[in-house]
Design a protein around this motif. Structure first.
Motif: not given
Lengths: 138, 138
Positions: B43-62
């Motif tokens: 679960t933690g792995l999937e969540r972090l992959s999601f976050i990383r992918h979104a950050r790569d696409l330039g989404f802000s943390i917010e």
DNA sequence: CTTGAACCTCTAGTCACTAGAGGCATTACA
DNA sequence: TGTAATGCCTCTAGTGACTAGAGGTTCAAG
């Protein structure tokens, strides 16, 4: 001779930013009135315009410091300055390339859900969860 | 169950960054060993992959926080998520536009001096000093 | 001469991390 | 079982390029 507020108006650089530039060594320390307020002349105005223009073009403060140094040595200005500009150009092009890849990916993601306002299988979220759904690198 | 270092290797997100994401509320607080070290599962792995992918696409943390919230309410996920993605797309397109203008300006500037290695009238410096020499807005 | 806007310095906050200090936990091997 | 190496913990501070605010001083207009 005019105040920092006046300089700010003429260059469209905010007052605290001007003070910040002075602190960073981009602007020479301004002359002061007897009451310790900064006063500027044409030279200060030109220098700040130069800085603002360079910042608008994405040059870092460090790069601008180099450019200013080069200005003061006209004998070796051109080559050095052109190198800095070219390096800036390389940066800009790399950024454009990356952003274009993102653009395509985002277009694809956004289109996925169009029409069906509510869905358990949101394409945006699914795409973010699984990088394999992406069509290209980014 | 694996350590933060292992999670870091698998997701290519640096260890301190993972801790930072936890602090920011992007990742749930991890389970701990008796010795207070973080342990993660799929679960933690999937969540972090999601976050990383979104950050790569330039989404802000917010923005990512919003996306995660939406994930937890599948009934209203799609619309909200698509809106966030579209807003991100608008940002990206604006940036591309601006960078393209800069690119053209920098190309023009860099070309000015080409050939004459040394010159008092460096085109780069002249262009920066006088915005009127620019051919278009930026 | 008074008022109010503009100025001064200094500190702290922004975003998304990154680096380092100083100390404890785990693991691999002898 | 001992020990050494590696990895983990928290906490603080630094990055770049500003921006915001507190608390106090100076200037210019009327």
């Amino acid at each position: 001779m005019f105040s920092i507020g006046e300089l700010s108006k003429r260059t469209k650089v905010k007052v605290p930013t001007i003070r910040y530039y002075e602190e960073m060594g981009l602007l020479a320390e301004a002359e002061r009135t007897s009451g310790n307020q900064r006063r500027y002349d044409k030279t200060g105005l030109e220098r700040l315009s130069f800085i603002r223009h360079a910042r608008d073009l994405g040059f870092s403060i460090e790069a601008i410091l180099s450019l200013i140094e080069l200005q003061e040595h006209p004998d070796r200005s051109c080559q050095g300055a052109t190198e800095i500009a070219k390096s800036q150009l390389t940066d800009v092009r790399a950024k454009i390339k990356k952003l274009r890849a993102l653009e395509k990916e985002l277009v694809r993601m956004s289109k996925g859900c169009e029409g069906d306002g509510v869905s358990e299988d949101c394409y945006v979220l699914a795409s973010l969860a699984d990088h394999n759904l992406c069509h290209r690198e980014h």
